[in-house]
Design an enzyme around this catalytic site. Structure first.
Site, short mmCIF file in Angstrom:
data_model
loop_
_atom_site.label_atom_id
_atom_site.label_comp_id
_atom_site.label_asym_id
_atom_site.label_seq_id
_atom_site.Cartn_x
_atom_site.Cartn_y
_atom_site.Cartn_z
N ASP A 1 2.10 -35.26 -64.34
CA ASP A 1 1.44 -36.47 -63.34
C ASP A 1 1.75 -36.64 -61.71
OD1 ASP A 1 2.26 -39.28 -62.68
OD2 ASP A 1 2.00 -39.80 -64.22
N TRP B 1 1.05 -41.16 -65.25
CA TRP B 1 -0.69 -41.00 -66.39
C TRP B 1 -0.35 -40.38 -67.37
CZ3 TRP B 1 -3.04 -44.26 -64.43
CH2 TRP B 1 -2.90 -44.18 -62.20
N ASP B 2 1.32 -39.82 -67.14
CA ASP B 2 2.76 -39.34 -68.36
C ASP B 2 2.66 -39.80 -69.90
OD1 ASP B 2 2.46 -36.29 -68.00
OD2 ASP B 2 3.98 -36.39 -66.91
N LEU B 3 2.64 -41.46 -69.24
CA LEU B 3 3.27 -42.89 -70.17
C LEU B 3 2.08 -43.27 -70.80
CD1 LEU B 3 6.54 -44.20 -68.37
CD2 LEU B 3 5.97 -42.47 -70.23
#
Length: 400
Positions: free
Chosen positions: A130, A157-159
Site C-alpha cells: 500500500d 489501497w489495501d482496504l
C-alpha cells in the site's frame, strides 16, 4: 453478521490486509470463509499491534468469523490438500503468486468452473505494498503543507482492494451461475490506486492543466473546508458541501456582512459557487479564523449542530474508542469473547445495516488450525483415521 451469503464457501489463502479483508467482508455477510495457513501461522500472524503475549490484535480482527485450517504448505502433501479444498468448494481468494501450485490454470484442471480472485501488487506480478503504491500514484505529494511528502497511515489501497476483491468474487460467481464458466479475476493494488485517482478526476485534471495540484495542508480542494482553532485550543474541521450549508454557516457565525463586503470588493458571489469560495479562500479564511478564535468549542459545536453544519473536532483514536455513540452504543459493535488474544473488547461486525434482518454479533477469529479436522472431514470426506495420520505426520496442524 448477516446470513445473506449462507451456502457459499470460500477458501482463502492470504496474508496482510487486502486479501484477508475480502474474506472478512464475505464472512460478515454469512459466507463460510476457510482461511488456510502454514502450521503455526502465516507471515502476518504476529503483526503489530500485539498484546503483551505477542497475540496480534490486527490478525484477529481481520479474520473474524472465519475458520482456520493449518497445513504444511512446504510439503507436496500439504499443497495438494489446499488444492483439493479449493476444487471442492469452487471459490478461492488469495494473494499468492499468479504462477505456481495455486495458479488458476493449475487449480482449474481440478475444477473447470472455479472462481479465483487474486490480489496482486502490480499487474505483472511484481510485489507492491500500500505504502509504495501510494507513493507511485502521487498522493503523498498532495498531502500536508509540503514540500516533503507525507505518507498516509491508513492503508487505503489495501482496504479498497479488499472490498473490490469481494465484489469481484460475487460478480464472477454471478457470471458462472449464468454461463457455467469459471474465471480468475486479478485485482492489483496499483490498478485500484491509479484507477481510483482516475475515477476522482485526478488523472484528467493533471493532464488537462499540465501541472500538479497545489499542496493545501488541511484545506479541502475545490470547496470551503479547513480546520480552525477555537478559543479553548480545540482544532475543528468544517466542510461546506451545499449552497444551503454555506448560507447557514454565515448566519450561524454572523459573518453575512463581512462576506458580502468581500464579494463587493472582488466582484464575485459565493452564494452558489463552491469554486469561488475555494479560489478566494485567502480573503475568507481570516474571517473564520477570527470568529472561531473568539468562541469556545462547546458553544461553537452547539451553534454549528443547530445550523446543520458538518464539523468535527480532531481527536485521538483512543478518544474515538471511548465514544459511546461510535462504539459502545453502536449496533455494529458487539462484545467479543473467545478471541485468540484473550482480550475482550468491542468487535466490529458488518459495516452495512439491513433493517429487514436481525444483526448477529461479531464472531471471534479462529486459532491457527482450529477447524482443520472439521474442514478436512466435511469438504474432503476424509476419515478420522486419515486426518489423524495427516496430523501425526505434520502435514496438517490443529489448535491444542
Amino acid at each position: 453478521m448477516y446470513e445473506m451469503l449462507g451456502g457459499l464457501t470460500v477458501i482463502e489463502a492470504s496474508s496482510f490486509v487486502a486479501s484477508p479483508t475480502a474474506g472478512l467482508y464475505c464472512a460478515q455477510f454469512g459466507a463460510e470463509v476457510i482461511r488456510v495457513d502454514q502450521i503455526g501461522g502465516g507471515p502476518d500472524y504476529r503483526r503489530w499491534p500485539v498484546t503483551a503475549d505477542n497475540a496480534s490484535l490486527y490478525w484477529e480482527n481481520l479474520n473474524r468469523a472465519k475458520k482456520s485450517v493449518a497445513l504444511d504448505l512446504g510439503r507436496p502433501e500439504g499443497r495438494q490438500l489446499l488444492q483439493e479444498l479449493v476444487a471442492a468448494t469452487g471459490q478461492f481468494i488469495t494473494n499468492f503468486p499468479a504462477e505456481g501450485f495455486l495458479s488458476h490454470a493449475t487449480l482449474a484442471q481440478l475444477r473447470a468452473d472455479l472462481v479465483t480472485v487474486r490480489v496482486m501488487g502490480w499487474p505483472d506480478g511484481s510485489p507492491a505494498l500500500d505504502y509504495t503504491v501510494n507513493n507511485a500514484v502521487g498522493y503523498p505529494m498532495l498531502t500536508g503543507p509540503g514540500p516533503e511528502p507525507v505518507n498516509h497511515v491508513l492503508p487505503a489501497w489495501d482496504l479498497l482492494t479488499g472490498a473490490y476483491a469481494a465484489f469481484a468474487l460475487l460478480a464472477a460467481i454471478q457470471r458462472r451461475s449464468a454461463t457455467g464458466q469459471g474465471s480468475e479475476v486479478r485485482v492489483p493494488l496499483s490498478d485500484v490506486a491509479i484507477g481510483t485517482a482516475a475515477n476522482l478526476g485526478g488523472i484528467a485534471e493533471v493532464l488537462y492543466s499540465g501541472e500538479n495540484r497545489p499542496r493545501l495542508g488541511n484545506a479541502v480542494y475545490g470547496l470551503f473546508g479547513r480546520d480552525f482553532v477555537t478559543a479553548d485550543g480545540q482544532r475543528v474541521m468544517v466542510v461546506v458541501v451545499t449552497h444551503r450549508q454555506w448560507a447557514k454557516l454565515l448566519a450561524a457565525l454572523g459573518l453575512e456582512q463581512a462576506v458580502a463586503a468581500i464579494e463587493t470588493e472582488r466582484g464575485v458571489s459565493f452564494a452558489t459557487d463552491d469554486g469561488l469560495r475555494f479560489t478566494h479562500r485567502d480573503a475568507l479564511y481570516p474571517l473564520f479564523e477570527a470568529e472561531f478564535a473568539r468562541r469556545r468549542h462547546g458553544e461553537l459545536a452547539a451553534t454549528l449542530d443547530a445550523a446543520g453544519i458538518v464539523h468535527s473536532a480532531y481527536r485521538t483514536m483512543l478518544d474515538a474508542a471511548r465514544d459511546s455513540a461510535m462504539v459502545e452504543e453502536n449496533p455494529m459493535f458487539s462484545p467479543s469473547a473467545g478471541n485468540p488474544s484473550g482480550f475482550a473488547y468491542p468487535a466490529a461486525g458488518a459495516f452495512g445495516t439491513v433493517p429487514q434482518m436481525e444483526r448477529g454479533n461479531a464472531l471471534a477469529a479462529p486459532h491457527n488450525g482450529e477447524h482443520t479436522e472439521e474442514v478436512l472431514a466435511r469438504h474432503l470426506g476424509l476419515s478420522s483415521g486419515e486426518i489423524a495420520h495427516l496430523i501425526d505426520t505434520g502435514i496438517a496442524g490443529i489448535h491444542s
